[in-house]
Design an enzyme around this catalytic site. Structure first.
Site, PDB file in Angstrom:
ATOM      1  N   ASP A   1       3.605 -22.729  35.354  1.00 33.03           N
ATOM      2  CA  ASP A   1       4.724 -23.522  34.837  1.00 33.03           C
ATOM      3  C   ASP A   1       6.049 -22.803  35.099  1.00 33.03           C
ATOM      4  OD1 ASP A   1       6.034 -25.546  33.470  1.00 33.03           O
ATOM      5  OD2 ASP A   1       4.819 -25.369  31.647  1.00 33.03           O
TER       6      ASP A   1
ATOM      7  N   ASN B   1       9.866 -23.417  33.211  1.00 31.36           N
ATOM      8  CA  ASN B   1      10.490 -24.375  32.301  1.00 31.36           C
ATOM      9  C   ASN B   1      11.994 -24.269  32.123  1.00 31.36           C
ATOM     10  OD1 ASN B   1       8.377 -26.142  31.315  1.00 31.36           O
ATOM     11  ND2 ASN B   1       7.423 -24.250  30.622  1.00 31.36           N
TER      12      ASN B   1
ATOM     13  N   ASP C   1       6.188 -34.623  32.891  1.00 29.93           N
ATOM     14  CA  ASP C   1       5.773 -34.551  31.489  1.00 29.93           C
ATOM     15  C   ASP C   1       5.653 -35.941  30.897  1.00 29.93           C
ATOM     16  OD1 ASP C   1       5.384 -31.898  31.149  1.00 29.93           O
ATOM     17  OD2 ASP C   1       7.336 -31.473  30.271  1.00 29.93           O
TER      18      ASP C   1
ATOM     19  N   LYS D   1      -2.560 -23.149  35.772  1.00 39.12           N
ATOM     20  CA  LYS D   1      -1.373 -23.998  35.751  1.00 39.12           C
ATOM     21  C   LYS D   1      -0.169 -23.069  35.699  1.00 39.12           C
ATOM     22  CE  LYS D   1       0.869 -27.605  32.937  1.00 39.12           C
ATOM     23  NZ  LYS D   1       0.730 -28.403  31.715  1.00 39.12           N
TER      24      LYS D   1
HETATM   25  C1  DGJ Z   1       5.989 -27.925  30.263  1.00 38.89           C
HETATM   26  C2  DGJ Z   1       4.823 -28.559  30.942  1.00 38.89           C
HETATM   27  O1  DGJ Z   1       5.248 -29.590  31.773  1.00 38.89           O
HETATM   28  C3  DGJ Z   1       3.839 -29.048  29.889  1.00 38.89           C
HETATM   29  O2  DGJ Z   1       2.789 -29.720  30.501  1.00 38.89           O
HETATM   30  C4  DGJ Z   1       3.364 -27.872  29.098  1.00 38.89           C
HETATM   31  O3  DGJ Z   1       2.630 -27.015  29.923  1.00 38.89           O
HETATM   32  C5  DGJ Z   1       4.542 -27.148  28.474  1.00 38.89           C
HETATM   33  N1  DGJ Z   1       5.521 -26.814  29.453  1.00 38.89           N
HETATM   34  C6  DGJ Z   1       4.078 -25.899  27.787  1.00 38.89           C
HETATM   35  O4  DGJ Z   1       5.110 -25.118  27.364  1.00 38.89           O
END
Ligand code: DGJ
Length: 737
Positions: free
Chosen positions: A479, A481, A549, A477
């Protein structure tokens, strides 16, 4: 399928029986557009479609000739500065300060198949007979600049893909300040613009507005395609609905800053521009260098929005997504994030995994928190090494234990980011994007690594690939953020700072390319605080993306419905999570949570140990159902039947290509009182085929009845007896009459 060139009229006709795309070489040797839409019979000359004549205040290309003004000429790749006052597709700042260019037709070539785009994601063919490509070469003699406009027509789809290559054939450097991927001039403004807008946890909601004179559009300047807007828009006729009417879809195969703009001019022509956002973009091109734009995908449908979506789905699922996982059944997964957040150790993980295994889950995904000093979101990002306090045997040991349980193991990374409290930042503080002598703005306590620099991408590649090589990892996965602020690279000169945003994304693609080629067995799922980078560019590397999310089933109806405008169900990560829901506090039935998530890449994201015995039985049955139907769901034709943006009921369905089987999801948001029965009109069935509903021998209906009269929906058939947030599935199977 054919690309026809009529030498006498200087016209190109790209057609495949579904669509026609007609261009001509204008009198000033630029390229004009005469038509894009439903297929029309070829003619030697469509020149009568070219608008001409005298218009007040217009400026003209030739003296003493009022036939050609670019202001009212539909063009393929309009340049700034001559007789067109609308926003252009290309602009080049030259050594002498001028931004005027004049690109003239030099020649063209047609070939079978489609070339790759070096360093960029793009649609592809598996066999040269699937598509034909036209490359038109244009040349500006003053600055020795070449443009290659590239058009591919696919044999069985109403699709044209386009991109442009810039080449500096001269001796001086010039700066490209605008290099869009496509311009489409349409002859009237009778359209509504449909686009997908949102924010974190409510991504890709469908928005529709009537076009007005002037400029309207969507964009991202966040460094990622974003949760706020998606690099896609559609122009639909006012009467167009899901299944009838004309619509044009425009999508950009790109994950960074983009612009999708529609300008309606005062003569009622509509110009669509799509490409890298020109703001913050400036690309110096030295002699001998080339610049490649991302690819734009243009779809035409005369069968409504659903027709458009099915074309995008087919193209994106089979000729954009790649690799071993493209057509394979996706594993049913459990992700620990909503169950544990950062608070876990090996025992807790094994307990979660063990229960998941008992219930039939196939893949365990360990999310954020397994590495470096990552016990909260203030530390550790960038240090892709085991946290042995949490996991004494490291990832390798844990992966081996999970595999020994009979499950596959997956792992979370956030490759592009760093916390200041990390060994990586302490070693290389200059590796984050930031402006010298000014503060860098934090977001979620993290900073963006400068992926425009090769040494940064190399470093992350080395540390990630080590983990992937050493442990039994079947899924990643990836990510991302936060968005990019203070976009400045210490690796580039002052004159090159306009390259950073794009070069960053090229760095992301480079890392994806290296990892996916070295580890072809790994299933990559992209993520960006949920769905903030859900775009066709990423889909080329990662066949699925964490859609949002927000795991609340009711919120997900809107998110998944909007996302389905162009992205296939196989690309939408969708999980059943706990109640009250962590994002909105809503309590929905377990059945409804699964009934929504089935229509995606299905999984769980909760502590399965907390289920009651009865709930566990339900979950085990859900997993069996997801396994039974995942091929149908991911590879069938998807139909949106009732919109969550209107009224209290949502419905959708998938039908297999042979029309032997279908799965219908029906969802009720708020219950109404004293309501009548509902009839849901299905789509895509064989009219004279008899279908059995939910295996019930007493419930047999012909396809025509189900489509034209509808399937009767009774409240008491919905889970929770039709209370708020209830739902049901109907499985239709062909039976002999
Ligand atoms: C954001 C992701 O969308 C979540 O599913 C998770 O992986 C968190 N980050 C973890 O920090």
């Amino acid at each position: 399928m054919a690309i026809i060139y009529h030498e006498k009229s200087g016209e190109f006709h790209l057609t495949n029986g579904h669509i026609s795309y007609v261009m001509n070489i204008l009198a000033n040797k630029q390229i004009g557009n005469l038509y894009f839409g439903r297929a029309i019979t070829d003619q030697d000359d469509f020149g009568h479609l070219l608008e001409g004549g005298l218009k007040a205040l217009a400026a003209y290309v030739f003296e003493d000739d009022y036939q050609l003004s670019l202001q009212y000429t539909k063009q393929e790749y309009p340049a700034y500065g001559a007789t067109d006052f609308r926003y252009p597709a290309v602009e080049i700042k030259q050594e002498n300060g001028s931004r005027i260019t004049h690109f003239q037709y030099q020649g063209h070539q047609v070939f079978q198949g489609k070339k790759k785009l070096p360093g960029l994601p793009a649609t592809y063919v598996e066999n040269d007979t699937e598509a034909e490509t036209l490359e038109i070469t244009l040349y500006d003699e003053v600055i020795d600049a070449e443009l290659i406009l590239s058009y591919t027509i696919f044999s069985h789809l109403p699709v044209i893909t386009r991109h442009v290559l810039f080449r500096n054939r001269g001796t001086s450097t010039w700066n490209i300040t605008r290099a869009l991927s496509a311009c489409m001039d349409l002859p009237d403004p009778e359209f509504e613009m449909l686009h997908l807008a949102g924010a974190w946890s409510r991504e890709r909601h469908v928005k529709i507005r009537k076009l007005e004179q002037g400029v309207q559009g969507i964009y991202s300047l966040r460094g990622a395609s974003s949760a706020e807007h998606n690099p896609f828009l559609a122009l639909k006729r006012p009467g167009t609905d899901e299944f009838s009417g004309e619509v044009y879809g425009f999508s950009l195969v790109y994950s960074g800053n983009f612009l999708a703009q529609v300008e309606v001019d005062t003569h009622d022509a509509t110009r669509v521009l799509l490409g890298i956002h020109p703001d913050q973009f400036e690309w110096p091109l030295a002699p001998g260098e080339v610049f490649q734009t991302p690819e734009a995908v243009l779809v035409h449908s005369n069968q409504g929005l659903n027709g458009m979506s099915q074309t995008f789905h087919q193209l994106f699922r089979t000729r954009l997504a790649r690799g071993q996982w493209r057509d394979r059944e996706r594993p049913i997964l459990i992700n620990n994030w909503e169950a544990t957040s950062f608070d876990f150790d090996e025992a807790k993980i094994l307990q979660l995994a063990g229960r998941a295994r008992e219930l039939g889950v196939e893949l365990f995904v360990l999310d954020d928190g397994w590495f470096g000093a990552r016990n909260h979101d203030r530390a550790g990002l960038g240090d892709w090494v085991d946290n042995t306090q949490k996991l004494p045997g490291g990832i390798r040991g844990l992966a081996a234990k999970i595999e020994a349980m009979g499950m596959k193991f997956g792992l979370w990374f956030e490759p592009e980011m760093v916390n200041k409290d990390s060994d990586l930042y302490r070693m290389h503080p200059d590796w984050i994007l930031h402006t010298p002598e000014r503060a860098a703005s934090p977001s979620r306590n993290q900073f963006v690594l400068d992926f425009s620099r090769k040494e940064v991408v190399d470093y992350i590649y080395t540390s990630m690939s080590k983990v992937l090589r050493e442990a039994a990892i079947s899924y990643v996965k990836w990510d991302m953020n936060r968005y990019i602020t203070e976009c400045y690279s210490l690796g580039l000169s002052a004159g090159e700072q306009g390259k950073v945003f794009h070069q960053y994304i090229l760095g992301v693609y480079d890392l994806y390319e290296r990892l996916t080629s070295e580890f072809p067995h790994i299933l990559f799922e992209s993520c960006s605080s949920g769905g903030a980078r859900f775009d066709p560019g990423i889909l080329y590397y990662a066949p699925q993306t964490w859609t949002s999310d927000d795991t609340d089933a009711m919120e997900r109806l809107k998110i998944q419905y909007g996302t389905s405008m162009l992205y296939p169900l196989s690309s939408m990560g969708a999980h059943v999570s706990e109640v009250p829901n962590q994002q909105v506090g809503r309590v929905t039935p377990l059945e409804t949570r699964a009934n929504v998530a089935y229509f995606g890449a299905f999984g769980y994201e909760l502590d399965l140990n907390l289920l009651t015995a009865e709930e566990a039985e339900v979950v085990a049955e859900q997993i069996k159902l997801a396994k039974r139907h995942r091929r149908l769901i991911h590879q069938g034709l998807f139909y949106r039947l009732k919109s969550p943006f209107q009224g209290q009921a949502t419905a959708w369905m998938v039908v297999d290509k042979a029309m032997n089987e279908a799965l219908v999801g029906y969802y009720q948001v708020l219950n109404g009182v004293n309501e009548g029965w509902k009839r849901l009109k299905l789509m895509g069935l064989q009219p004279d085929t008899l279908y059995q509903v939910n295996g019930n021998p007493g419930r047999l209906h012909y396809g025509d009845e189900l489509m034209y009269a509808g399937l009767v929906i009774k409240k008491n058939e919905l889970c929770a007896n039709g209370a708020d947030f209830s739902s049901t599935l109907f499985h239709l199977q062909r039976v002999e009459a």
